[in-house]
Design a protein around this motif. Structure first.
Motif, PDB file in Angstrom:
ATOM      1  N   VAL A 349       0.835  -1.195   0.000  1.00 47.78           N
ATOM      2  CA  VAL A 349       0.000   0.000   0.000  1.00 47.78           C
ATOM      3  C   VAL A 349       0.871   1.248   0.000  1.00 47.78           C
ATOM      4  O   VAL A 349       1.759   1.404   0.862  1.00 47.78           O
ATOM      5  CB  VAL A 349      -0.944   0.007   1.216  1.00 47.78           C
ATOM      6  N   ASP A 351       0.977   5.127   0.589  1.00 46.91           N
ATOM      7  CA  ASP A 351       0.271   6.221   1.261  1.00 46.91           C
ATOM      8  C   ASP A 351       1.137   7.466   1.165  1.00 46.91           C
ATOM      9  O   ASP A 351       2.123   7.615   1.889  1.00 46.91           O
ATOM     10  CB  ASP A 351       0.007   5.854   2.721  1.00 46.91           C
ATOM     11  N   CYS A 352       0.795   8.336   0.244  1.00 45.25           N
ATOM     12  CA  CYS A 352       1.558   9.565   0.091  1.00 45.25           C
ATOM     13  C   CYS A 352       0.653  10.668  -0.433  1.00 45.25           C
ATOM     14  O   CYS A 352      -0.458  10.411  -0.912  1.00 45.25           O
ATOM     15  CB  CYS A 352       2.761   9.373  -0.834  1.00 45.25           C
ATOM     16  N   TYR A 366       8.939   3.788   0.886  1.00 42.01           N
ATOM     17  CA  TYR A 366       8.085   2.877   0.135  1.00 42.01           C
ATOM     18  C   TYR A 366       8.907   2.092  -0.890  1.00 42.01           C
ATOM     19  O   TYR A 366       8.770   0.872  -1.000  1.00 42.01           O
ATOM     20  CB  TYR A 366       6.964   3.629  -0.574  1.00 42.01           C
ATOM     21  N   ALA A 385      -3.291   4.103  -1.135  1.00 41.86           N
ATOM     22  CA  ALA A 385      -3.977   3.964   0.150  1.00 41.86           C
ATOM     23  C   ALA A 385      -5.466   4.249   0.024  1.00 41.86           C
ATOM     24  O   ALA A 385      -6.289   3.574   0.661  1.00 41.86           O
ATOM     25  CB  ALA A 385      -3.340   4.898   1.176  1.00 41.86           C
ATOM     26  N   GLU A 386      -5.842   5.227  -0.809  1.00 38.12           N
ATOM     27  CA  GLU A 386      -7.256   5.569  -0.936  1.00 38.12           C
ATOM     28  C   GLU A 386      -8.066   4.485  -1.634  1.00 38.12           C
ATOM     29  O   GLU A 386      -9.295   4.522  -1.634  1.00 38.12           O
ATOM     30  CB  GLU A 386      -7.431   6.902  -1.660  1.00 38.12           C
ATOM     31  N   ALA A 388      -7.263   1.120  -0.986  1.00 38.72           N
ATOM     32  CA  ALA A 388      -7.020  -0.115  -0.252  1.00 38.72           C
ATOM     33  C   ALA A 388      -8.306  -0.740   0.273  1.00 38.72           C
ATOM     34  O   ALA A 388      -8.364  -1.957   0.498  1.00 38.72           O
ATOM     35  CB  ALA A 388      -6.055   0.147   0.906  1.00 38.72           C
ATOM     36  N   GLN A 404       1.243  -3.327   4.468  1.00 36.62           N
ATOM     37  CA  GLN A 404       1.522  -1.941   4.815  1.00 36.62           C
ATOM     38  C   GLN A 404       3.024  -1.738   4.953  1.00 36.62           C
ATOM     39  O   GLN A 404       3.763  -2.649   5.367  1.00 36.62           O
ATOM     40  CB  GLN A 404       0.822  -1.553   6.111  1.00 36.62           C
TER      41      GLN A 404
END
Length: 408
Positions: A349, A351-352, A366, A385-386, A388, A404
């Protein structure tokens, strides 16, 4: 499964891209025959923007005819062609028409008249080239985001620019005729707050193009020329691009990758080429791989960065280098059907935010976790992430397990 395409970015052996000033069809045909002799199926070709459009309202018919002639010569050699249109940047040199410079300065991304002129050029090229059976399509230009330094723009302004020019290229080619796309160097993927965004690369045009260079983000210098991080970089770039796409089936094209010295020493180049092509070819949805580049820049030409003199499959005398043999052998092996890509059911995943995009580049948390998993035998996909928690998105991509990134 679509047939993978393998080709090379064509750099004329005689005179580099300055060859357009005195275009010689016989020399071009000799270069193209050499390329076809490696078993490659396509080339990507570049004219120079100032020669095509020396005035905002003048597109030179003779220059357009030269470009069409080169496409036809490629057909005679058995090669398909992608044409890049607005050639403002090539190999560390920028090529601006005089009507965009000095006293006549116009921001090429934001000035309405400059945008309209570029749209006219792409529309004209599309109409001139449409209908040729070996034409893959029309690309806006080579790594246009290199011009941002002297033409600042916001992400919204870049999106408007790309939308306008892509529509013009499609209008020129006609509906259902060839691909229409654009390209950017790696700042679009790794650069914090860079105005050319991953979303633009992965959602605008007909195919996503990636240019995973080993010097971007210092990848080769950080990890070493034979490191897994370097050998899997094109594979990683392909998977990263797939994460940003809205259509899970959207193809990704590794449109530029190469073995620049000293980042990749000449002795390591054949191994690098083989592993890069094999690893990228393990990605589902790959359109193909296009090597940079066909011929070395001749050292009689001055002021290039050192790496630009060594990137060819052929040397400046036209002799195939060991890397050419490695590329040809790897392509032949893949075309035999002995290796097929496998679906990736595990994803890491990402996430940024636009301001922390560099976590996905070399040296970032990452990037390093993805590469660690890859070395352990996991073949991770990338999921934003949005998305997931979006079961339909995960199902469409065949993803069953999410991992993660550990907190540091």
């Amino acid at each position: 499964m679509p047939t993978l395409r393998f080709g090379v970015n064509y750099t004329p052996r005689h005179g580099w891209f300055h060859a357009w000033h005195d275009f010689d069809p016989a020399r071009a045909r000799a270069d193209l025959d050499q390329i076809a002799g490696l078993g490659l199926d396509h080339v990507r070709i570049f004219h120079l923007w100032p020669l095509l459009q020396p005035n905002r309202t003048l597109i030179r018919t003779s220059a357009v005819d030269q470009l069409a002639r080169l496409v036809d010569l490629a057909a005679e050699a058995g090669l398909d062609v992608l044409v890049d249109g607005v050639q403002g940047h090539l190999s560390s040199f920028d090529f601006y028409p005089e009507w965009t410079r000095s006293w006549h300065h116009r921001n090429v991304f934001t000035d309405p008249d400059a945008i309209a002129a570029q749209a006219d050029l792409l529309r004209t090229l599309g109409r001139a080239l449409s209908g040729r059976p070996n034409l893959i399509g029309l690309q806006l230009g080579n790594e246009l985001n290199n011009l941002i330094e002297h033409n600042p723009a916001t992400a919204a302004e870049v999106d408007h620019y790309l939308d306008t020019l892509l529509a013009a290229a499609r209008d020129g080619l006609g509906e259902g005729t060839g691909l229409v796309t654009h390209s950017a160097y790696d700042a679009a993927w790794y650069g914090d707050d860079h105005p050319f965004t991953p979303e633009a690369s992965a959602r605008k045009g007909d195919v996503t193009t990636v240019h995973p260079w080993v010097f971007s983000g210092g990848c080769a210098s950080l990890y070493g020329p034979r490191s897994p991080q370097v050998l899997h970089l094109a594979e990683y770039g392909t998977e990263l691009a797939k994460a940003y796409a809205e259509d899970p089936a959207r193809p990704v094209w590794v449109q530029e990758t190469g073995a620049p010295e000293p980042h990749i020493p000449a002795a390591d180049a054949p191994h690098f080429a083989r592993e890069t092509i094999l690893n990228a070819s393990g990605c589902t949805g790959l359109w193909g791989v296009t090597w940079w580049c066909s011929h070395d820049v001749d050292r009689s030409l001055a002021d290039f960065p050192e790496l630009e003199y060594t990137l060819g499959l052929f040397d400046a005398q036209g002799h195939p280098k060991p890397i050419a043999e490695a590329v040809a052998a790897t392509v032949a092996e893949l075309r035999s059907g002995s290796r097929l890509p496998e679906p990736r059911d595990t994803a890491l995943v990402l996430d940024c935010t636009p301001s922390t995009r560099s976590v996905s580049g070399p040296g970032g948390a990452y990037f390093e976790e993805w590469m660690r998993l890859r070395q352990e035998g996991v073949r991770p996909a990338v999921v934003l992430a949005e998305r997931a928690g979006d079961e339909s998105h995960l199902e469409a991509r065949g993803i069953k397990e999410l991992i993660q990134v550990p907190r540091r």
